[in-house]
Design an enzyme around this catalytic site. Structure first.
Site: not given
Length: 520
Positions: A371, A47, A152, A44, A14, A366, A274, A112, A228, A331
């Protein structure tokens, strides 16, 4: 004192997508507590999900995402991200050759868990994260400065406490640095290292989430942790992820005697959601039985899964025997800093993207490979918004004070905290365990002034804050939904709980009062 247009904390997909997409005249600085590739994104194996197959369409992907999220998702957010996924992937593929294709040049698509179609795009087999991160790092332009080994630890707010204007950070030698910017972006990932068993990088300790909380930003859905199902499990320890793509290619979860543990548990069996698969494996392990991935039906396993093969070899697993011992581990955090799709938080000037943010895409659980998609989407979307935002002069800088003297905190032992989080606030929860964990955590206090603590102490403090937030949220949600399973409330309760759980810290005069609320 340094000032930039955009200050990014973190270096995952990101963060890098945002940095790459910003205009060249925008001054950008990336701060990362480790090296630029020491992020979850780089690890990761799975995919990026996108409905680009011949028989697929975004509507199917949307349904799968909301079903996996147990209808806790924000439907409009899901639609916007999923509908954009095909063009996002095709655009990236046109810019760089790092995704896997067949002999005809078509993108290879994998299956998946909880997906109804093959729609997972990979790079380098099971090294998608590495491939995408390497591509993005190479694409950074001269307007982007990267500072490594900078931790930080505090958002700098204006005197009115309603705008973020920068951050405080520490170098390895303990030097405190001030970084100011028009726009401050937290892209620090989740908090997987709170748990003994995890797939997460060592650096993923919830720093950005704790910083946002201490600054007074709203958090949401902190109870929803995805475990996971399949981490490599050797001698009581986990040693890395065994991608869901392995089950997508036909691997079956079995016990020592070959019993298929997912038969009769879920219609999708080994490719079920999951949380269902993780809870099933957990129960077998709790009862003293070993669980394995039977990979005997997968041809050319070592060629198709080179990263997994390397992990197994390093830990003495003979793949020729056709079985990989597995256990579930933390996870992904579905909750986090409450944002819109652009990453804007409840504090002006402060943004969050990637796993640190909660947009509503994932709901209570998720869907696999959504992600990396979210990180790419948010980075792109925020860059578009910042590129087109009205130009403004640098805000007046109010230098924050530094206090190097303060009382020594009694902090928890990190390893003990991780064990107790796994045991009491982990895959299966109940009120008695959560109350014990809350009592244990609340014996440790956190002060507002953090300047005089070491980087190691700051990490422990941030882990403690996240552990408290997760445990408190898990206590409040008296139902089971997605990644949050309460054995004392085993059913979903749509009447009372099909809503978000918001947490924020009020910035009152004494800076000590905290508040939790439930919002529709």
């Amino acid at each position: 004192m340094l000032s930039d247009d955009v200050l990014i904390i973190g270096s995952g997909i990101a963060a890098l997508q945002l940095a790459v997409r910003l205009n060249n005249h925008v001054n950008v600085r990336i701060l990362t507590k480790g090296k630029i590739t020491t992020a979850n994104s780089y690890l990761a194996q799975g995919g990026i999900a996108a409905a680009i197959g011949e028989h697929d369409n975004p509507a199917k992907h949307i349904v799968d995402s909301i079903e996996a999220g147990r209808f806790h998702n924000d439907p409009e957010v899901v639609k916007q991200v999923i509908n954009q996924a095909p063009s996002l992937i095709k655009g990236m593929d046109a810019q760089g050759d790092f995704l896997d294709k067949d002999e005809n040049g078509n993108l290879l698509l994998g299956m998946e868990g909880a997906h109804s179609e093959k729609r997972i795009v990979h790079g380098g087999g099971d090294a998608t994260g590495k491939n995408v991160v390497d591509y993005l790092v190479k694409s950074l332009q001269a307007n982007v400065i990267v500072e490594e080994d900078v931790h930080a630890y505090e958002c700098i707010l204006n005197p009115e406490k309603d705008r973020c204007i920068g951050v405080k950070a520490k170098r390895l030698d303990g030097t405190v640095c001030f970084y100011y910017a028009k726009h401050v972006i937290l892209a620090t990932g989740g908090c997987g290292q709170l748990y003994r068993f995890t797939s997460n990088a060592k650096t993923v300790t919830g720093d950005g989430i704790a910083m946002a909380y201490l600054a007074g930003a709203e958090l949401v859905d902190m109870e929803f942790i995805q475990f996971h199902p399949t981490l490599l499990y050797v001698n009581g320890e986990t040693h890395g992820l065994i991608s869901e793509a392995v089950r997508g290619e036909g691997a079956i979860l079995v016990t020592d005697d070959g019993t298929r543990i997912m038969d009769g548990v879920h219609p999708l069996k080994d490719l079920g959601p999951r949380h269902v698969v993780s809870q099933t494996i957990y129960e077998y392990l709790k009862n003293g039985q070993n669980v394995y991935l039977d990979i005997s039906t997968i041809n050319n396993f070592e060629e198709r899964f080179p990263s997994i093969t390397l992990i197994c070899r390093k830990n003495g697993i003979e793949l020729s025997k056709g079985r990989i011992p597995v256990a579930p581990g933390s996870h992904f955090l579905m909750g986090g800093i409450k944002t819109d799709l652009m990453g804007r938080t409840s504090i002006t000037g402060l943004y969050a993207i990637g796993e640190a943010a909660c947009t509503g895409l994932h709901g209570a659980n998720r869907l696999a490979s959504n992600s990396l998609l979210e990180g790419l989407y948010q980075g792109h979307k925020l860059a578009e918004w910042l590129n087109n935002a009205p130009k403004e002069p640098f805000l007046k800088v109010y230098r924050s004070e530094v206090t190097f003297e303060g009382e020594k905190l009694a902090l928890p032992n990190v390893e003990e905290m991780k064990d107790l989080m796994m045991e009491r606030t982990g895959i299966v929860r109940n009120r008695a365990d959560l109350l014990m964990q809350s009592t244990w955590l609340n014996q440790f206090n956190v002060k507002e002034k953090l300047d005089h603590y070491s980087v190691e102490e700051l990490t422990t403090i941030f882990m403690l804050i996240n552990a408290k937030l997760i445990t408190d949220a898990a206590l409040r949600r008296t139902e089971s939904r997605g990644g949050h399973f309460r054995s004392d409330y085993p059913l979903e309760d749509d009447t009372h709980w099909l809503r978000k759980s918001i947490t924020h810290k009020l910035r009152e005069k004494n800076h000590e009062h905290s508040k939790t609320a439930i919002a529709t």
